[in-house]
Motif scaffolding. Structure first.
Motif, PDB file in Angstrom:
ATOM      1  N   PRO A   1       2.679  -2.785   4.909  1.00  0.00           N
ATOM      2  CA  PRO A   1       2.326  -2.322   3.563  1.00  0.00           C
ATOM      3  C   PRO A   1       1.007  -1.556   3.606  1.00  0.00           C
ATOM      4  O   PRO A   1       0.058  -1.984   4.262  1.00  0.00           O
ATOM      5  CB  PRO A   1       2.205  -3.619   2.758  1.00  0.00           C
ATOM      6  N   ASP A   2       0.981  -0.429   2.913  1.00  0.00           N
ATOM      7  CA  ASP A   2      -0.159   0.481   3.074  1.00  0.00           C
ATOM      8  C   ASP A   2      -0.901   0.765   1.779  1.00  0.00           C
ATOM      9  O   ASP A   2      -2.098   0.938   1.764  1.00  0.00           O
ATOM     10  CB  ASP A   2       0.332   1.790   3.694  1.00  0.00           C
ATOM     11  N   PHE A   3      -0.196   0.877   0.662  1.00  0.00           N
ATOM     12  CA  PHE A   3      -0.857   1.251  -0.588  1.00  0.00           C
ATOM     13  C   PHE A   3      -0.001   0.746  -1.743  1.00  0.00           C
ATOM     14  O   PHE A   3       1.212   0.562  -1.606  1.00  0.00           O
ATOM     15  CB  PHE A   3      -1.016   2.773  -0.661  1.00  0.00           C
ATOM     16  N   ASP A   4      -0.622   0.523  -2.903  1.00  0.00           N
ATOM     17  CA  ASP A   4       0.153   0.076  -4.058  1.00  0.00           C
ATOM     18  C   ASP A   4      -0.439   0.622  -5.347  1.00  0.00           C
ATOM     19  O   ASP A   4      -1.552   1.139  -5.377  1.00  0.00           O
ATOM     20  CB  ASP A   4       0.237  -1.453  -4.109  1.00  0.00           C
ATOM     21  N   ASP A   5       0.341   0.516  -6.410  1.00  0.00           N
ATOM     22  CA  ASP A   5      -0.117   0.934  -7.730  1.00  0.00           C
ATOM     23  C   ASP A   5       0.693   0.155  -8.757  1.00  0.00           C
ATOM     24  O   ASP A   5       1.809  -0.307  -8.477  1.00  0.00           O
ATOM     25  CB  ASP A   5       0.061   2.441  -7.930  1.00  0.00           C
TER      26      ASP A   5
ATOM     27  N   LEU B   1       4.597  -3.728 -10.063  1.00  0.00           N
ATOM     28  CA  LEU B   1       3.785  -3.369  -8.914  1.00  0.00           C
ATOM     29  C   LEU B   1       4.677  -2.693  -7.876  1.00  0.00           C
ATOM     30  O   LEU B   1       5.723  -3.227  -7.501  1.00  0.00           O
ATOM     31  CB  LEU B   1       3.139  -4.616  -8.308  1.00  0.00           C
ATOM     32  N   TYR B   2       4.259  -1.505  -7.422  1.00  0.00           N
ATOM     33  CA  TYR B   2       4.979  -0.769  -6.384  1.00  0.00           C
ATOM     34  C   TYR B   2       4.121  -0.768  -5.120  1.00  0.00           C
ATOM     35  O   TYR B   2       2.941  -0.419  -5.176  1.00  0.00           O
ATOM     36  CB  TYR B   2       5.269   0.662  -6.822  1.00  0.00           C
ATOM     37  N   VAL B   3       4.719  -1.160  -3.979  1.00  0.00           N
ATOM     38  CA  VAL B   3       3.997  -1.260  -2.713  1.00  0.00           C
ATOM     39  C   VAL B   3       4.686  -0.413  -1.652  1.00  0.00           C
ATOM     40  O   VAL B   3       5.892  -0.553  -1.427  1.00  0.00           O
ATOM     41  CB  VAL B   3       3.922  -2.718  -2.221  1.00  0.00           C
ATOM     42  N   VAL B   4       3.930   0.444  -0.984  1.00  0.00           N
ATOM     43  CA  VAL B   4       4.472   1.268   0.095  1.00  0.00           C
ATOM     44  C   VAL B   4       4.623   0.430   1.361  1.00  0.00           C
ATOM     45  O   VAL B   4       3.690  -0.259   1.778  1.00  0.00           O
ATOM     46  CB  VAL B   4       3.535   2.464   0.391  1.00  0.00           C
ATOM     47  N   ASP B   5       5.816   0.474   1.961  1.00  0.00           N
ATOM     48  CA  ASP B   5       6.074  -0.187   3.245  1.00  0.00           C
ATOM     49  C   ASP B   5       6.217   0.901   4.303  1.00  0.00           C
ATOM     50  O   ASP B   5       7.309   1.439   4.521  1.00  0.00           O
ATOM     51  CB  ASP B   5       7.353  -1.026   3.177  1.00  0.00           C
TER      52      ASP B   5
ATOM     53  N   VAL C   1       9.729   1.352  -0.515  1.00  0.00           N
ATOM     54  CA  VAL C   1       8.745   0.914  -1.506  1.00  0.00           C
ATOM     55  C   VAL C   1       9.247  -0.391  -2.093  1.00  0.00           C
ATOM     56  O   VAL C   1      10.403  -0.481  -2.539  1.00  0.00           O
ATOM     57  CB  VAL C   1       8.563   1.966  -2.619  1.00  0.00           C
ATOM     58  N   SER C   2       8.418  -1.426  -2.079  1.00  0.00           N
ATOM     59  CA  SER C   2       8.770  -2.718  -2.659  1.00  0.00           C
ATOM     60  C   SER C   2       8.426  -2.716  -4.146  1.00  0.00           C
ATOM     61  O   SER C   2       7.389  -2.180  -4.559  1.00  0.00           O
ATOM     62  CB  SER C   2       8.027  -3.852  -1.955  1.00  0.00           C
ATOM     63  N   VAL C   3       9.305  -3.319  -4.941  1.00  0.00           N
ATOM     64  CA  VAL C   3       9.140  -3.357  -6.399  1.00  0.00           C
ATOM     65  C   VAL C   3       8.985  -4.812  -6.826  1.00  0.00           C
ATOM     66  O   VAL C   3       9.866  -5.639  -6.599  1.00  0.00           O
ATOM     67  CB  VAL C   3      10.359  -2.724  -7.099  1.00  0.00           C
TER      68      VAL C   3
ATOM     69  N   PRO D   1       6.084   6.656   4.658  1.00  0.00           N
ATOM     70  CA  PRO D   1       5.379   6.778   3.380  1.00  0.00           C
ATOM     71  C   PRO D   1       4.013   6.120   3.462  1.00  0.00           C
ATOM     72  O   PRO D   1       3.823   5.158   4.205  1.00  0.00           O
ATOM     73  CB  PRO D   1       6.296   6.019   2.415  1.00  0.00           C
ATOM     74  N   THR D   2       3.052   6.646   2.726  1.00  0.00           N
ATOM     75  CA  THR D   2       1.712   6.046   2.702  1.00  0.00           C
ATOM     76  C   THR D   2       1.188   5.958   1.276  1.00  0.00           C
ATOM     77  O   THR D   2       1.202   4.906   0.670  1.00  0.00           O
ATOM     78  CB  THR D   2       0.729   6.852   3.571  1.00  0.00           C
TER      79      THR D   2
END
Length: 227
Positions: free
Chosen positions: A30-34, A42-46, A52-54, A80-81
């Motif tokens: 996991p690298d970044f989230d918003d 919450l969306y997390v970049v894998d 992208v994890s939701v 993705p980052t």
């Protein structure tokens, strides 16, 4: 995994809650989230899974963990980052292609059909828009409806200037693609633009330049999607 820290009990003056920290399992690296505060998602970049994890931020947070095992994933572009949510057009912009010497892209997830409450759109392949080589981080200026995408390390030597792509969020999003031009507008920044953030209050965009240890400041009032 993502850590969830309760800032009311773990801060500069109170550390009573700094011990056991709840976690939620997401994809690899996991690298970044918003967060989309409208849908409490919450969306997390894998990065290494190209997903992208939701996560439901209302049921998976520092005080409640009942929903932490209910994580959906969305397949996006390779490596993705950066990620940024634009609540106004229900789009999650995900930069892909960090470190690759090939054209990057931005995947656009439909946040109206893929969020904490609605998951029907999470299995669909997101629409994409072309981006510069090494597309890495994303920022959204809600005031000008503009998406900025900075370029990260791509094997370029120090001293080679980087760029930030400028995308019109009104005409290039998860549901409207009329403005998703093949070659995005770009603005030159320092050597290897890395992190990027947009301040919609002052219409300023800040780009961290990794190789030359500077920060480029873009005037969002004269450099935006409609200019």
């Amino acid at each position: 995994s993502d850590l969830m820290i309760n800032t009311t009990t773990c801060n500069a003056t109170t550390q009573v809650g700094c011990g056991a920290v709840p976690t939620v399992h997401v994809g690899y690296a996991p690298d970044f989230d918003d967060v989309n505060t409208t849908t409490q998602t919450l969306y997390v970049v894998d990065a290494y899974d190209s997903t992208v994890s939701v996560i439901n931020a209302a049921t998976c947070n520092a005080t409640t963990s009942s929903g932490c095992d209910q994580v959906s994933t969305v397949a996006v572009g390779f490596v993705p980052t950066g990620l940024a949510v634009d609540a106004s057009n229900h789009t999650v912009y995900v930069a892909t292609g960090l470190g690759l010497n090939t054209p990057g892209s931005v995947s656009m997830i439909n946040a109206a059909t893929c969020n904490a409450q609605v998951r029907s759109g999470c299995s669909r392949v997101p629409r994409t828009v072309a981006a510069s080589i090494g597309a890495a981080w994303v920022a959204v200026n809600s005031s000008t409806h503009t998406v900025y995408v900075s370029t990260g390390p791509s094997g370029e030597p120090a001293g080679v200037l980087g760029s930030a792509d400028v995308i019109n969020a009104d005409t290039c999003n998860a549901t409207v693609t009329s403005g998703c031009r093949k070659t995005p507008l770009t603005v030159t920044v320092g050597s290897v633009g890395a992190g990027i953030v947009a301040d919609s209050t002052t219409n300023s965009v800040f780009v961290v330049n990794e190789e030359d240890s500077t920060v480029s400041v873009i005037d969002g009032t004269t450099c935006h999607a409609g200019s």
